[in-house]
Design a protein around this motif. Sequence first.
Motif, short mmCIF file in Angstrom:
data_model
loop_
_atom_site.label_atom_id
_atom_site.label_comp_id
_atom_site.label_asym_id
_atom_site.label_seq_id
_atom_site.Cartn_x
_atom_site.Cartn_y
_atom_site.Cartn_z
N GLN A 236 0.65 -1.15 -0.22
CA GLN A 236 0.03 0.00 0.10
C GLN A 236 0.99 1.38 -0.07
O GLN A 236 1.98 1.36 0.35
CB GLN A 236 -1.02 0.20 1.20
CG GLN A 236 -1.75 -1.19 1.27
CD GLN A 236 -2.70 -1.59 0.14
OE1 GLN A 236 -3.25 -0.66 -0.56
NE2 GLN A 236 -2.27 -2.93 -0.38
N GLN A 237 0.04 2.47 -0.44
CA GLN A 237 1.14 3.63 -0.37
C GLN A 237 0.26 4.77 0.72
O GLN A 237 -1.10 4.46 0.74
CB GLN A 237 0.72 4.28 -1.84
CG GLN A 237 1.52 3.30 -2.89
CD GLN A 237 3.13 3.43 -2.63
OE1 GLN A 237 3.76 4.19 -2.19
NE2 GLN A 237 3.65 1.84 -2.93
N GLY A 238 0.87 5.80 0.92
CA GLY A 238 0.13 6.71 1.81
C GLY A 238 0.43 6.41 3.07
O GLY A 238 1.36 5.77 3.60
N ARG A 239 -0.46 6.86 4.02
CA ARG A 239 -0.46 6.63 5.60
C ARG A 239 -1.04 5.20 5.73
O ARG A 239 -2.10 4.84 5.31
CB ARG A 239 -1.53 7.86 6.19
CG ARG A 239 -0.99 9.14 5.93
CD ARG A 239 -1.95 10.12 6.54
NE ARG A 239 -3.24 10.03 6.01
CZ ARG A 239 -4.22 10.36 6.57
NH1 ARG A 239 -4.39 10.67 7.64
NH2 ARG A 239 -5.41 10.30 5.71
N LYS A 240 -0.08 4.83 6.97
CA LYS A 240 -0.37 3.20 7.02
C LYS A 240 -0.04 3.02 8.56
O LYS A 240 0.73 3.32 9.33
CB LYS A 240 0.47 2.28 6.25
CG LYS A 240 0.32 2.37 4.78
CD LYS A 240 1.16 1.28 4.08
CE LYS A 240 2.63 1.75 3.93
NZ LYS A 240 3.48 0.96 2.99
N ALA A 241 -1.40 2.36 9.41
CA ALA A 241 -1.24 2.06 10.64
C ALA A 241 -1.90 0.73 10.95
O ALA A 241 -3.02 0.44 10.64
CB ALA A 241 -1.86 3.26 11.36
N LEU A 242 -1.19 0.22 11.69
CA LEU A 242 -1.88 -1.07 12.30
C LEU A 242 -2.10 -0.97 13.90
O LEU A 242 -1.58 -0.18 14.56
CB LEU A 242 -0.93 -2.42 12.56
CG LEU A 242 -0.35 -2.97 11.23
CD1 LEU A 242 0.46 -3.98 11.44
CD2 LEU A 242 -1.61 -3.54 10.64
N ILE A 243 -3.40 -1.46 14.32
CA ILE A 243 -3.86 -1.01 15.43
C ILE A 243 -4.08 -2.54 16.24
O ILE A 243 -4.71 -3.21 15.76
CB ILE A 243 -5.09 -0.39 15.73
CG1 ILE A 243 -4.84 1.07 15.10
CG2 ILE A 243 -5.63 -0.28 17.25
CD1 ILE A 243 -6.25 1.83 15.01
#
Length: 404
Positions: A236-243
């Motif tokens: 993926q591109q852009g902002r990436k976050a796992l929670i």
Amino acid sequence: MTGVWTRQREVGHSKAVRAQCPEILLKHSFPPQLFSHWLISCQILALVGLLFANRVAHAQDPRPTTTLSVDVKVVTLPVTVRDKHGQIVRNLTKDDFLLQEDGHPQTVRYFAQEANLPLTLGLLVDTSMSQRNVLDQERTASESFLDEMLTAAKDQAFLIHFDREVVLLQDLTSSRDKLQTALASLQTPGPDRDSGGGGDSSPDSSSGRSRRMHGGGGTLLYDAVFLASDELMKKQQGRKALIILSDGVDRGSKESLQSAIEAAQRADTVVYSILFADDHQGERGGFGRPGGGGRPGGGWPGGGHSGGGGRRGGGQRSPQDARTDGKKILEQISKETGGRLYEVSKKETVDQIYASIAEELRTQYNLGYTPDKANDAVGYHKISLTAKEKNLTVQTRDGYYAER
């Protein structure tokens, strides 16, 4: 009487054109003024012909043009800055930071506070028996959070649950309905589920059906982080976050803690951890034997994992380390990837924690730099980013992995 004639002469790539007067014009007398106008017109026509010939010759020039292509490596960092009261600082510029890579000063070349970049979120929910009494709270808060964060068609999220296996309940989608359906299906493992895991379920994530990624024994936290980062976020591109919503205690993962962190760093993914410890835990040993010997499985396209003990030791626990500090584990994962650890308590509910994460994702600075050639070696590079103002705390990842 002859007409107008022209004679062409090759001069390099151009052609010289000369116009002659008809004989009849030379045999008759004209008023001097009229003749002068006619002569000027002939000269203008000759000049236009010359310019046109030059342009055609230039267009047909077979000599190739030279294009310079430069491969520039840019390291990007999602950055959050807080003051001494823990409040987010939003009015900084690139000149307010000091940046080093492997101890060498670097120049910040790209800097923005951009909330319109595509956002990819991954929820990793611990559904082991240790979380059975908090699962309803996690589900409800997660639904509200996703509704708030997925504000554009380019924003996507996926849902993974993990216990003695890692299951992709919903693949990447911008559909709130599909995500809510997947969240509603979260449940702790029952006796009808094979403790060995297995991986023969058919992938149909677009309709919300589960897809097994890896089967083993216990609580496969490290495997969940690794697979979410390596198989989903990396593309993926852009902002990436796992929670992560878990108590932080891993049992039986094939991957190690360090390999899970490395996968997130390579995928440029920030990991936020929500420590959601159940004070009424009735099960601490998990399902299956520690180090779980599941049958080969893992129907994950492009790189499924087999169940079992694991080549790197993973999160298998011996009696000596049975008191693993889950809080420290989650804190390490989040700190090294540029995220943050939150702990659910009476003073800070999971809804309030989600609101804080949402604020961070909306107000992050995006900082970029091109490393010096002296620092372009393949492998891990340590990053140090600080604010010039002493009372500010900078939150970003600790480093990155340079590829070939």
